[in-house]
Motif scaffolding. Structure first.
Motif, PDB file in Angstrom:
ATOM      1  N   VAL A 181       1.203  -1.043  -0.054  1.00 30.76           N
ATOM      2  CA  VAL A 181       0.138   0.120  -0.280  1.00 30.76           C
ATOM      3  C   VAL A 181       0.537   1.283  -0.105  1.00 30.76           C
ATOM      4  O   VAL A 181       0.365   1.632  -1.041  1.00 30.76           O
ATOM      5  N   PHE A 182       2.208   1.141   0.492  1.00 31.64           N
ATOM      6  CA  PHE A 182       2.633   2.730   1.014  1.00 31.64           C
ATOM      7  C   PHE A 182       3.431   2.822  -0.190  1.00 31.64           C
ATOM      8  O   PHE A 182       3.577   3.655  -1.007  1.00 31.64           O
ATOM      9  N   VAL A 183       4.168   1.510  -1.063  1.00 29.54           N
ATOM     10  CA  VAL A 183       4.593   1.605  -2.499  1.00 29.54           C
ATOM     11  C   VAL A 183       3.833   2.279  -2.754  1.00 29.54           C
ATOM     12  O   VAL A 183       4.164   2.877  -4.145  1.00 29.54           O
ATOM     13  N   MET A 184       2.541   1.610  -3.537  1.00 27.56           N
ATOM     14  CA  MET A 184       1.816   2.468  -4.195  1.00 27.56           C
ATOM     15  C   MET A 184       0.896   4.086  -3.992  1.00 27.56           C
ATOM     16  O   MET A 184       1.111   4.600  -5.056  1.00 27.56           O
ATOM     17  N   PHE A 185       0.592   3.734  -2.877  1.00 24.45           N
ATOM     18  CA  PHE A 185       0.478   5.404  -2.606  1.00 24.45           C
ATOM     19  C   PHE A 185       2.060   6.617  -3.055  1.00 24.45           C
ATOM     20  O   PHE A 185       1.702   7.252  -3.919  1.00 24.45           O
ATOM     21  N   ILE A 186       3.141   6.234  -2.711  1.00 24.31           N
ATOM     22  CA  ILE A 186       4.194   6.778  -3.363  1.00 24.31           C
ATOM     23  C   ILE A 186       3.747   7.029  -4.575  1.00 24.31           C
ATOM     24  O   ILE A 186       4.933   8.242  -5.222  1.00 24.31           O
ATOM     25  N   THR A 187       4.442   5.629  -5.098  1.00 22.67           N
ATOM     26  CA  THR A 187       4.113   6.019  -6.898  1.00 22.67           C
ATOM     27  C   THR A 187       2.823   6.937  -7.322  1.00 22.67           C
ATOM     28  O   THR A 187       4.036   7.663  -7.992  1.00 22.67           O
ATOM     29  N   PHE A 188       1.883   6.678  -6.474  1.00 26.60           N
ATOM     30  CA  PHE A 188       0.834   7.464  -6.484  1.00 26.60           C
ATOM     31  C   PHE A 188       0.864   9.660  -6.898  1.00 26.60           C
ATOM     32  O   PHE A 188       1.224  10.012  -7.377  1.00 26.60           O
ATOM     33  N   ILE A 189       1.475   9.524  -5.798  1.00 27.16           N
ATOM     34  CA  ILE A 189       1.711  10.794  -5.565  1.00 27.16           C
ATOM     35  C   ILE A 189       2.597  11.454  -6.117  1.00 27.16           C
ATOM     36  O   ILE A 189       3.272  12.769  -6.503  1.00 27.16           O
ATOM     37  N   ASN A 190       4.125  10.656  -6.946  1.00 26.82           N
ATOM     38  CA  ASN A 190       5.408  11.174  -7.428  1.00 26.82           C
ATOM     39  C   ASN A 190       4.743  10.839  -8.593  1.00 26.82           C
ATOM     40  O   ASN A 190       5.276  12.015  -9.308  1.00 26.82           O
ATOM     41  N   ALA A 191       3.867   9.735  -9.721  1.00 22.06           N
ATOM     42  CA  ALA A 191       3.639  10.617 -10.650  1.00 22.06           C
ATOM     43  C   ALA A 191       2.582  11.522 -10.897  1.00 22.06           C
ATOM     44  O   ALA A 191       2.953  12.246 -11.716  1.00 22.06           O
ATOM     45  N   ARG A 192       2.153  11.967  -9.801  1.00 27.47           N
ATOM     46  CA  ARG A 192       1.173  13.162  -9.522  1.00 27.47           C
ATOM     47  C   ARG A 192       1.572  14.493  -9.588  1.00 27.47           C
ATOM     48  O   ARG A 192       1.754  14.789 -10.307  1.00 27.47           O
ATOM     49  N   LYS A 193       2.899  14.094  -9.006  1.00 22.49           N
ATOM     50  CA  LYS A 193       3.595  15.183  -9.022  1.00 22.49           C
ATOM     51  C   LYS A 193       4.681  15.473  -9.939  1.00 22.49           C
ATOM     52  O   LYS A 193       4.632  16.712 -10.701  1.00 22.49           O
ATOM     53  N   ILE A 194       4.074  14.810 -11.002  1.00 21.80           N
ATOM     54  CA  ILE A 194       5.223  14.571 -12.160  1.00 21.80           C
ATOM     55  C   ILE A 194       4.505  14.914 -13.727  1.00 21.80           C
ATOM     56  O   ILE A 194       4.687  15.898 -14.032  1.00 21.80           O
ATOM     57  N   ASN A 195       3.068  14.372 -13.296  1.00 22.92           N
ATOM     58  CA  ASN A 195       2.527  14.001 -14.302  1.00 22.92           C
ATOM     59  C   ASN A 195       1.812  15.559 -14.496  1.00 22.92           C
ATOM     60  O   ASN A 195       1.644  16.313 -15.735  1.00 22.92           O
ATOM     61  N   MET A 196       1.859  16.086 -13.212  1.00 18.43           N
ATOM     62  CA  MET A 196       0.711  17.642 -13.699  1.00 18.43           C
ATOM     63  C   MET A 196       1.237  18.096 -13.820  1.00 18.43           C
ATOM     64  O   MET A 196       0.966  19.216 -15.031  1.00 18.43           O
ATOM     65  N   PRO A 197       2.733  18.689 -12.992  1.00 18.07           N
ATOM     66  CA  PRO A 197       3.427  19.702 -14.476  1.00 18.07           C
ATOM     67  C   PRO A 197       3.889  19.965 -15.588  1.00 18.07           C
ATOM     68  O   PRO A 197       3.558  20.592 -16.263  1.00 18.07           O
ATOM     69  N   ILE A 198       3.629  18.688 -15.546  1.00 15.43           N
ATOM     70  CA  ILE A 198       4.249  17.987 -17.746  1.00 15.43           C
ATOM     71  C   ILE A 198       3.071  18.308 -18.536  1.00 15.43           C
ATOM     72  O   ILE A 198       3.242  19.191 -19.355  1.00 15.43           O
ATOM     73  N   LYS A 199       1.787  17.812 -17.585  1.00 21.98           N
ATOM     74  CA  LYS A 199       0.346  17.993 -18.280  1.00 21.98           C
ATOM     75  C   LYS A 199       0.489  20.241 -18.388  1.00 21.98           C
ATOM     76  O   LYS A 199      -0.437  20.111 -19.282  1.00 21.98           O
ATOM     77  N   LEU A 200       0.378  20.419 -17.351  1.00 16.87           N
ATOM     78  CA  LEU A 200       0.459  22.213 -17.612  1.00 16.87           C
ATOM     79  C   LEU A 200       2.060  22.796 -18.637  1.00 16.87           C
ATOM     80  O   LEU A 200       1.329  23.644 -19.438  1.00 16.87           O
ATOM     81  N   LEU A 201       2.518  22.101 -18.248  1.00 18.53           N
ATOM     82  CA  LEU A 201       3.544  22.647 -19.732  1.00 18.53           C
ATOM     83  C   LEU A 201       3.036  21.876 -20.460  1.00 18.53           C
ATOM     84  O   LEU A 201       2.821  23.349 -21.647  1.00 18.53           O
ATOM     85  N   GLY A 202       2.432  21.302 -21.533  1.00 20.70           N
ATOM     86  CA  GLY A 202       2.277  20.723 -22.365  1.00 20.70           C
ATOM     87  C   GLY A 202       1.328  21.764 -22.990  1.00 20.70           C
ATOM     88  O   GLY A 202       1.446  22.045 -23.634  1.00 20.70           O
ATOM     89  N   GLU A 203       0.563  21.840 -22.163  1.00 24.31           N
ATOM     90  CA  GLU A 203      -0.857  22.627 -22.111  1.00 24.31           C
ATOM     91  C   GLU A 203      -0.299  24.909 -22.393  1.00 24.31           C
ATOM     92  O   GLU A 203      -0.823  24.947 -23.901  1.00 24.31           O
ATOM     93  N   ARG A 204       0.814  24.846 -21.808  1.00 29.40           N
ATOM     94  CA  ARG A 204       1.493  25.760 -22.093  1.00 29.40           C
ATOM     95  C   ARG A 204       1.993  26.095 -23.362  1.00 29.40           C
ATOM     96  O   ARG A 204       1.620  27.031 -24.004  1.00 29.40           O
ATOM     97  N   THR A 205       2.423  24.518 -23.672  1.00 26.63           N
ATOM     98  CA  THR A 205       3.130  25.109 -24.780  1.00 26.63           C
ATOM     99  C   THR A 205       2.553  25.106 -26.191  1.00 26.63           C
ATOM    100  O   THR A 205       2.319  25.770 -26.886  1.00 26.63           O
TER     101      THR A 205
END
Ligand code: ADP
Length: 470
Positions: A181-205
């Motif tokens: 559960v911990f690994v899944m949680f960390i993975t989710f948080i990390n993926a979110r932390k990376i994905n959200m800004p990349i998505k935002l960057l993509g939209e702004r680009t």
């Protein structure tokens, strides 16, 4: 955290497994063995009484020997039981068994078989059988108690081992589930932390590609993504700046081209209308004005062409050994009408022994003309221009063009060699493309040299460039 969790649960499980192993070992070596030995001893006891009966009835020595063998086996088993007995109650029972067995052995030894036969009505015989059955029952009882205690011990240890293994597997399962559960949680948080800004960057680009540049991105994310966002913001700022520069430059260039064209148009209208038909001197003046403005137009367009060649990487050079002085003289001669018009004094100080240079003559002429025409543009009437040359470091010759004109503010010095950059502090009346010095820098660099400027507002400027010796 995950490693810590797995480590703790592993250590806990190992300790439990160790205990489990100890208990199972004790069950096998102590309890099961004790039960087996106890049961065997019981069998021995029954065999012993049977052999004794046969001996007493028959008086046969073979039965007596058999009786003694069984006695020895019985004693050995009791001896072994004493070694593995792990509780006070069991030890006490064994002591009792040994004592009773000794009493029993004494009874047998005291009885003569033949006397028993001749004396069948004897009261001794009844006493003997009564004593024997009492003592063997006592041994039998003690042995049964001993076996019962061992069975209880075995069952207790089995229950304990069962509990231990259940506990260990429970802890292991819980810790593994928590780790997953911990690994899944960390993975989710990390993926979110990376994905959200990349998505935002993509939209702004995408927005930037469509020409919409809004406020800067403020991303709180891992350092790598933040660095990317900062670069993106810098790129947007530069795009906005470049856009503004393009607008300003187009308006400046239009002005640069329109001024001479207006002059040419007005002068040719006047000539066509014959306004100065009877004043040849005036006509001559108008013709010379048209020529000057045409030259200016040609010079502006040539600079633009040079610049586009330079940007496209199509400016080619043909390096040959050449002397410096003739090139300088040629450039001064070209600009002499302007020099005379502005009554500027041009002094040349080039030593005789300046070596041959390895240069593209036409391009270096262009460098002189640009620097000299700038000096003329930014030096008031009656000013001074000095051209000098001297040996520089690294087998090169340094050529300087100095004037005592308006000078350049300190903070703008680094920018003057950038394309489109003009110093705009009330001197915008002076025409120019803002490309001359960037072309100069490109040509000098292509020769392996460098160009720099020293200037003070109100005192003048000195542009120096180095060229390689042939
Ligand atoms: P321009 O065609 O505008 O002269 P340049 O690239 O040749 O373009 O020069 C860039 C800027 O450097 C000019 O706009 C001017 O302000 C400044 N500059 C160049 N030479 C001199 C000089 N000799 N004295 C003062 N300012 C100069």
């Amino acid at each position: 955290m995950v490693i810590f969790l797995v480590g703790i649960s592993g250590a806990y499980t190992i300790i439990h497994l160790y205990d489990l192993n100890r208990i199972i070992d004790s069950i096998i070596k102590s309890d099961l063995r004790a039960i087996q030995l106890g049961e065997n001893a019981l069998d021995d006891l029954y065999s012993m009484t049977a052999a004794e009966d046969k001996y007493l009835v028959s008086g046969d020595q073979d039965y007596y020997r058999q009786l003694n063998e069984i006695k020895k086996t019985f004693n050995d088993r009791v001896g072994e039981l004493e070694k593995i007995a792990d509780a006070g109650a069991k030890v006490q029972l064994l002591t009792e068994i040994k004592r009773a067995a000794n009493v029993y052995y004494g009874l047998i030894e005291r009885r003569d078989p033949f006397i028993m036969d001749n004396d069948s009505g004897d009261g001794d015989y009844h006493n003997y059988t009564a004593d024997r059955s009492r003592i063997t029952r006592e041994i039998d009882d003690h042995l049964h108690k001993f076996i019962k205690l061992s069975v209880e011990d075995r069952d207790r240890k089995l229950t304990q081992s069962n509990k231990l293994s259940t506990q260990a597997s429970f802890v292991f399962n819980i810790s593994q589930s928590a780790a997953i559960v911990f690994v899944m949680f960390i993975t989710f948080i990390n993926a979110r932390k990376i994905n959200m800004p990349i998505k935002l960057l993509g939209e702004r680009t995408k927005e930037v590609a469509e020409g919409k540049i809004t406020e800067p991105l403020n991303i709180k994310s891992p350092p790598e993504i933040k660095a990317l966002a900062d670069s993106f913001n810098t790129m947007c700022e530069q795009l906005v700046e470049a856009d503004q520069m393009k607008t300003d430059y187009i308006s400046h260039l239009s002005h640069e081209l329109r001024t001479p064209l207006t002059v040419i148009k007005e002068a040719s209208n006047m000539l066509q209308a014959g306004i100065f038909a009877h004043a040849p001197a005036k006509q001559e003046e108008l013709f010379s004005l048209v020529k000057t403005e045409c030259d200016r137009l040609i010079s502006t367009v040539s600079r633009l062409l040079d610049f586009s060649q330079m940007e496209a990487g199509n400016m080619y050079f043909s390096f040959q050994p050449a002397k410096l002085t003739p090139l300088l003289e040629k450039s001064i001669a070209k600009l002499s009408p302007l020099i005379q018009k502005q009554a500027v004094k041009v002094g040349v100080n080039v030593p005789e022994d300046v070596p041959l240079l390895k240069i593209d003559k036409d391009r270096i002429e262009q460098v002189f003309e640009n620097l000299l025409s700038n000096a003329l543009k930014y030096t008031p009437e009656g000013g001074n221009i000095a051209i000098s040359a001297k040996m520089g470091g690294g087998n090169s010759v340094e050529v300087s063009v100095s004037d005592n004109g308006v000078g350049i503010p300190k903070e703008r010095l680094v920018q003057v060699f950038d394309k489109f950059k003009r110093v705009d502090d009330g001197r915008s009346a002076v025409m120019g493309t803002g490309l001359g010095l960037s072309i100069v820098k490109h040509i000098v660099n292509a020769h392996g040299g460098r160009v720099w400027v020293k200037s003070k507002v109100g005192e003048g400027s000195t542009f120096t460039f180095s060229l390689p010796v042939s």
